[in-house]
Write a protein that holds these residues in place. Structure first.
Motif, PDB file in Angstrom:
ATOM      1  N   GLY A 169     -44.554  80.655 -46.877  1.00  0.00           N
ATOM      2  CA  GLY A 169     -43.238  81.165 -46.498  1.00  0.00           C
ATOM      3  C   GLY A 169     -43.312  82.277 -45.471  1.00  0.00           C
ATOM      4  O   GLY A 169     -44.387  82.625 -44.969  1.00  0.00           O
ATOM      5  N   PRO A 170     -42.155  82.859 -45.136  1.00  0.00           N
ATOM      6  CA  PRO A 170     -42.102  83.930 -44.129  1.00  0.00           C
ATOM      7  C   PRO A 170     -42.873  85.168 -44.579  1.00  0.00           C
ATOM      8  O   PRO A 170     -42.984  85.446 -45.775  1.00  0.00           O
ATOM      9  N   GLU A 171     -43.395  85.902 -43.592  1.00  0.00           N
ATOM     10  CA  GLU A 171     -44.165  87.119 -43.882  1.00  0.00           C
ATOM     11  C   GLU A 171     -43.626  88.278 -43.050  1.00  0.00           C
ATOM     12  O   GLU A 171     -43.265  88.108 -41.883  1.00  0.00           O
ATOM     13  N   LEU A 172     -43.558  89.440 -43.679  1.00  0.00           N
ATOM     14  CA  LEU A 172     -43.180  90.642 -42.943  1.00  0.00           C
ATOM     15  C   LEU A 172     -44.272  90.968 -41.927  1.00  0.00           C
ATOM     16  O   LEU A 172     -45.450  90.702 -42.169  1.00  0.00           O
ATOM     17  N   GLU A 173     -43.875  91.532 -40.789  1.00  0.00           N
ATOM     18  CA  GLU A 173     -44.841  91.907 -39.753  1.00  0.00           C
ATOM     19  C   GLU A 173     -45.050  93.412 -39.789  1.00  0.00           C
ATOM     20  O   GLU A 173     -44.109  94.168 -39.548  1.00  0.00           O
ATOM     21  N   ASP A 174     -46.279  93.812 -40.131  1.00  0.00           N
ATOM     22  CA  ASP A 174     -46.586  95.245 -40.326  1.00  0.00           C
ATOM     23  C   ASP A 174     -45.607  95.865 -41.322  1.00  0.00           C
ATOM     24  O   ASP A 174     -45.177  97.017 -41.167  1.00  0.00           O
TER      25      ASP A 174
END
Length: 489
Positions: A169-174
């Protein structure tokens, strides 16, 4: 002549017959889920023959369906007064008490039913479930320390949460929400996927930290030619929320939104709704706004599904964290110092100012009275003055009350939500009180349209867009609600 006399009223056979005729007609409307028409006809039955408990009992049930819990309570009590053996009256009154979070009162009614019907398995089951809630609340109160608020957020250890290799699924960036993340998240949710718990917790912790720094009343500035959108209740109807964005565009710095409370409960995609909304709040903190509704509270969430949904999709700990976050949601927004937006409505006194609203100590569960309660619970009425709330909480306020409030605070009009409207919106009080409700075919039963409001900073004139419900996966509303509310939706 066969007549019945009560309270100085002569009930003729013709009136008895009329009462039964109205009741039969009302029952047909009730079956078709046209509850307002049913209420009108039950009322006519009562006017013809005010001595029949079942008329009040049936109208109480219709009031429960339309969330007029105060009226439902009064009717159920009247039915019991007329016929102590009318068991459904006790059921209806218990349901009204439950809906208002008055569990001890509900328990007394269920206990009575179990005594008069000791072999009734349904009554026994409801008594047992209600008793569990009362005992749980008593235990929680006993172990709580008044001067030390439990802080779930401080116990969350994100570093200990690992992202499994199979997670796609989607992942936060930093650790940050991006537009790509939001687009991926909405696609994930459309396909009934689940955001990883680590990212879900991170969003909740970040949005709580943001809201904690905000006042209870947020001032919003809208440029002369800038469009601004106000949405009402979405109540866990994720696919209808996606339709709003399809019709009106995704939130952005040039397409700002305000969602006016009741993001969750009843609809069974509340988790998807709230993480989408919180995600956009973090992405565009100065162009995406959220007001607290009466359903952003622990009692409502325990009864109407959100608490159960979070526990089913994540954990009990996360459900508690949501309660902490909701306590910090702003209570109202003032647009260009001309329009006040709140979930419920106005107040039981004429002296409430914007300055007072901005200083409300909101980090708590909604109280049972006072300005904070009324901002979340009150409703307009057509006649002047004030009246006790049909919901049993807050107050009802007339056009004169609205006029005085606007004059005192130098405002043009108010926007509020909180009530289903057939067209998705209603303009009342000489154009000074606007209701917007954004959950079409509410609870999959009401057949109403949804609506949102767009306006431009130059003239602040409200424009209405209405729409029908869109299909959703076969998960019924209230799928996660407390079993005691099986009567309700």
């Amino acid at each position: 002549m066969n007549t019945e006399v009560k309270e100085n009223c002569v009930i003729t056979p013709e009136l008895v017959e009329a009462g039964e005729r109205y009741k039969a007609e009302a029952n047909e409307y009730f079956k078709k889920q046209n509850y307002n028409a049913a209420i009108e006809l039950y009322t006519k039955a009562i006017e013809a023959n005010p001595n029949v408990a079942i008329y009040y009992g049936n109208r109480s049930f219709a009031y429960l369906k339309t969330e007029c819990f105060g009226y439902a309570l009064a009717d159920a009590s009247k039915a019991i007064e007329l016929d102590k053996g009318y068991v459904k009256g006790f059921y209806r009154r218990a349901a009204a008490h439950m809906s208002l979070g008055k569990f001890k009162e509900a328990l007394k009614d269920y206990e009575y039913v179990t005594k008069v019907r000791p072999n009734d398995k349904d009554a026994k089951s409801k008594y047992t479930e209600c008793n569990k809630i009362v005992k749980k609340l008593a235990f929680e109160k006993a172990i709580s320390v008044e001067d030390t608020k439990k802080n779930i957020a401080s116990t969350i250890n994100l570093d200990a949460m690992t992202i499994e290799n199979e997670y796609t699924g989607p992942e936060l960036e930093d650790g940050k929400v991006t537009l790509k993340f939001m687009k991926d998240l909405m696609e994930l949710y459309k396909n009934q996927g689940k955001l990883h718990r680590k990212y879900a917790y991170k969003i909740l912790l970040d949005v709580k930290a943001y809201f904690m720094k905000q006042p209870s009343l947020i001032d919003v500035v809208i440029g002369d030619e800038d469009k601004f959108t106000v949405c009402g209740d979405v109540h866990g109807q994720f696919y209808d929320l996606m339709n709003i964005f399809n019709l009106n565009g995704l939130p952005s710095e040039t397409n700002p939104y305000l969602f006016n409370g009741d993001f969750v409960d009843r609809g069974s995609f509340s988790v998807e709704c709230i993480f989408t909304l919180f995600g956009f709040k973090l992405l565009y903190p100065n162009h995406f706004f959220m007001s607290r509704g009466n359903h952003e509270s622990a009692t409502m969430n325990q009864m109407y599904g959100f608490d159960g949904e979070v526990k089913a999709k994540y954990t009990a700990q996360m459900a508690e964290l949501f309660t902490e976050v909701y306590n910090w949601l702003p209570l109202a927004h003032c647009l260009n110092k001309r329009v006040l937006v709140m979930h419920g409505g106005l107040f039981s006194t004429d002296d409430v100012t914007l300055s007072e609203i901005s200083k409300i100590d909101r980090n708590r569960q909604p109280p049972e009275d006072g300005p904070m309660c009324e901002l979340l619970w009150s409703d307009p009425q057509t006649q002047n003055g004030r009246a006790p709330s049909k919901r049993g909480v807050g107050c009802q306020f007339g056009p004169d009350v609205t006029k005085r409030f606007l004059e005192l605070n130098k405002l043009d009009y108010i926007i509020r939500s909180h009530e289903v409207k057939n067209n998705g919106y209603e303009v009342a009080h000489d154009g000074k009180c606007i209701t917007v409700f954004s959950a079409p075919n509410y609870c999959d039963t009401m057949g109403n349209q949804g609506a949102f409001i767009t306006l431009k900073g130059k003239d602040m004139e409200p424009k209405f867009t209405t729409y029908e419900a869109v299909p959703h996966p076969n998960v019924k509303p209230m799928a996660y609600a407390h079993s005691l509310l099986s009567l309700m939706c």
